[in-house]
Design a protein around this motif. Structure first.
Motif, PDB file in Angstrom:
ATOM      1  N   TYR A  80      26.069  13.373  44.896  1.00  0.00           N
ATOM      2  CA  TYR A  80      27.365  12.968  44.192  1.00  0.00           C
ATOM      3  C   TYR A  80      28.477  14.009  44.253  1.00  0.00           C
ATOM      4  CZ  TYR A  80      24.432   8.990  41.464  1.00  0.00           C
ATOM      5  OH  TYR A  80      23.894   8.210  42.275  1.00  0.00           O
ATOM      6  N   ASP A  81      29.274  13.948  44.107  1.00  0.00           N
ATOM      7  CA  ASP A  81      30.651  14.803  44.348  1.00  0.00           C
ATOM      8  C   ASP A  81      30.969  15.328  42.779  1.00  0.00           C
ATOM      9  OD1 ASP A  81      31.322  13.366  47.199  1.00  0.00           O
ATOM     10  OD2 ASP A  81      32.949  12.858  45.919  1.00  0.00           O
ATOM     11  N   ALA A  82      30.038  14.740  41.916  1.00  0.00           N
ATOM     12  CA  ALA A  82      30.381  16.058  40.953  1.00  0.00           C
ATOM     13  C   ALA A  82      29.153  15.950  39.830  1.00  0.00           C
ATOM     14  CB  ALA A  82      32.109  15.636  40.248  1.00  0.00           C
ATOM     15  N   ALA A 327      29.660  22.265  32.055  1.00  0.00           N
ATOM     16  CA  ALA A 327      29.316  23.417  33.023  1.00  0.00           C
ATOM     17  C   ALA A 327      28.203  24.604  31.887  1.00  0.00           C
ATOM     18  CB  ALA A 327      31.078  24.863  33.657  1.00  0.00           C
ATOM     19  N   ARG A 328      28.784  24.479  30.805  1.00  0.00           N
ATOM     20  CA  ARG A 328      27.732  25.342  29.901  1.00  0.00           C
ATOM     21  C   ARG A 328      26.467  24.744  29.562  1.00  0.00           C
ATOM     22  NH1 ARG A 328      33.143  24.794  26.364  1.00  0.00           N
ATOM     23  NH2 ARG A 328      33.812  26.673  26.141  1.00  0.00           N
ATOM     24  N   GLN A 365      38.912  20.320  35.437  1.00  0.00           N
ATOM     25  CA  GLN A 365      38.391  21.545  34.843  1.00  0.00           C
ATOM     26  C   GLN A 365      37.276  22.327  35.193  1.00  0.00           C
ATOM     27  OE1 GLN A 365      38.558  19.059  31.129  1.00  0.00           O
ATOM     28  NE2 GLN A 365      40.248  19.530  30.206  1.00  0.00           N
ATOM     29  N   LEU A 366      36.095  21.281  35.857  1.00  0.00           N
ATOM     30  CA  LEU A 366      34.965  21.881  36.232  1.00  0.00           C
ATOM     31  C   LEU A 366      35.166  22.878  37.291  1.00  0.00           C
ATOM     32  CD1 LEU A 366      31.901  22.210  35.892  1.00  0.00           C
ATOM     33  CD2 LEU A 366      31.537  19.883  37.766  1.00  0.00           C
ATOM     34  N   GLU A 371      35.289  28.551  39.819  1.00  0.00           N
ATOM     35  CA  GLU A 371      35.573  29.135  40.402  1.00  0.00           C
ATOM     36  C   GLU A 371      35.970  30.677  39.864  1.00  0.00           C
ATOM     37  OE1 GLU A 371      39.588  27.351  41.865  1.00  0.00           O
ATOM     38  OE2 GLU A 371      38.443  26.584  43.733  1.00  0.00           O
ATOM     39  N   GLN A 372      36.555  31.045  38.573  1.00  0.00           N
ATOM     40  CA  GLN A 372      36.487  31.606  37.970  1.00  0.00           C
ATOM     41  C   GLN A 372      35.544  32.529  37.115  1.00  0.00           C
ATOM     42  OE1 GLN A 372      39.904  32.423  35.847  1.00  0.00           O
ATOM     43  NE2 GLN A 372      38.993  34.433  35.074  1.00  0.00           N
TER      44      GLN A 372
END
Length: 389
Positions: A80-82, A327-328, A365-366, A371-372
């Motif tokens: 899947y792409d995400a 992410a969390r 957002q993800l 990247e951050q």
């Protein structure tokens, strides 16, 4: 076939799920919004789900060598792409007409999974047509074996790669808003609800255009011309939501695709799922709509992922409202995530563009979070978890 890479584009007026929620509240009748937005009893677990996720903190590594961040995620043999998908939601067409088809099409184009609920307002066959057989199907357990078997045969014929069975609805949740609005079983349409409809002309027009929402997957099993009271009785008689090992075994024997148990909230049930040969579990408390006195989802997820993550695919829904929430949750041990309300807010707010907008927003957002914190692959999220112990 789905496009290799869907262009990520979202409406700049609505850069958060909360913006979509605010817009949705203005666009649809109050009874429909409260059905979508509410939890059960005093809504305590509804709010805990999100607030407890947001207690999770991530560690950035700014001086680490970093090339790119990749959201692609392998799950059950498909890339899947995400690492997120559209959770099953009942009565989707009540919140916004044709919404399951809007979301299924957007999910397919973005190459993320869409799960159709048994009690949504599009049929297995129609959603399969829109997704070229890529959509998952979530089964409410029927009381009659013949109905169960027929639905499973239809899902198999439609090409559904994953069957999701639900264990967290042994009884209907006590939802005060729905009771006041006449959306309990049996439902009723009050004068107040009719006035609310008249005040939302776009919703009313689209409902007329697409027709009164109905349980399309269940249509072959329903007597014709049911009134609302008879519909409630039919639903009560048709479904027996309490799952146990003896009810799961014949489904495992019949279903040749991947089988996932949704609604797992403790280690004991996770262990039983492993023992029954299931392929995955979705840690969930039904979006806080069933048990107000229970834990938020992120707490059992953390324990279950630690103990069973090497034995079964561990996923989670309930409470996620943003890319950082995804992410969390993945840093806490989930291999994949699902959201229901977030996507319905998007469609209720923006209609046909709502699915594409919401998926694009969450991807953006993800990607920014990855990247951050210098996370190159979604599998690396746990390396960025700041432990509270």
């Amino acid at each position: 076939m789905a496009k290799n890479k869907k262009e990520i584009r979202y409406h700049s007026q609505y850069p958060s799920i909360e913006d979509l929620r605010t817009k949705a509240e203005k666009r649809i009748p109050r009874f429909a919004f409260e059905y979508l937005d509410g939890g059960c009893n005093e809504d305590i677990n509804l709010y805990k789900n999100t607030s407890d996720i947001r207690d999770v903190e991530l560690l950035p590594y700014y001086l680490t060598a970093h090339t790119e961040s990749n959201m692609k995620t392998e799950l059950f043999g498909h890339i899947y792409d995400a690492p997120f998908g559209v959770a099953p939601v009942g009565l989707q067409g009540l919140m916004w007409p044709n919404s399951p088809e809007i979301l299924a099409k957007a999910a397919f184009e973005h190459n993320i999974p869409f799960i159709l609920s048994t009690v949504s307002t599009s049929s297995i066959e129609r959603i399969s047509e829109l997704t070229e057989g890529r959509a998952w199907f979530q089964l409410y357990h029927p009381a009659e074996t013949s109905v169960r078997d027929d639905i499973l045969k239809r899902a198999e014929a439609a090409g559904c790669p994953v069957l999701v069975i639900l264990c967290d609805v042994p009884t209907f949740g006590f939802r005060p808003r729905d009771i006041r609005n006449g959306l309990a079983m049996p439902p009723k349409m009050s004068v107040n609800n009719i006035l609310q409809i008249l005040g939302k002309p776009k919703w009313a027009y689209n409902t007329l255009l697409h027709g009164q929402p109905n349980f399309e997957t269940l249509r072959p099993y329903m007597p014709k011309n049911l009134n609302l009271k008879q519909l409630g009785k039919f639903m009560d008689q048709t479904f027996s939501g309490r799952l146990n090992e003896e009810r799961i075994k014949p489904i495992r024997d019949m279903w040749k695709g991947k089988l996932v148990l949704k609604g797992v909230a403790n280690e004991a049930d996770a262990e039983k799922a492993v023992g029954l040969g299931l392929d995955g579990i979705i840690v969930s408390n039904h979006g806080g709509r069933q048990l107000d006195a229970g834990e938020s989802t992120i707490k059992p997820l953390t324990r279950i992922a630690k103990d069973y993550g090497n034995k079964i695919k561990v996923m989670m829904d309930s409470g996620l409202r943003s890319g950082p929430d995804i992410a969390r949750t993945m840093a806490s041990g989930a291999e994949f995530t699902f959201m229901g309300r977030s996507f319905m807010y998007g469609v209720a707010a923006l209609g046909k563009q709502g699915g594409d907008h919401t998926i694009s927003l969450l991807k953006t957002q993800l990607q920014q979070v990855m990247e951050q914190i210098c996370c190159e692959d979604v599998k690396d999220f746990p390396k960025h978890l700041i432990s509270k112990s």
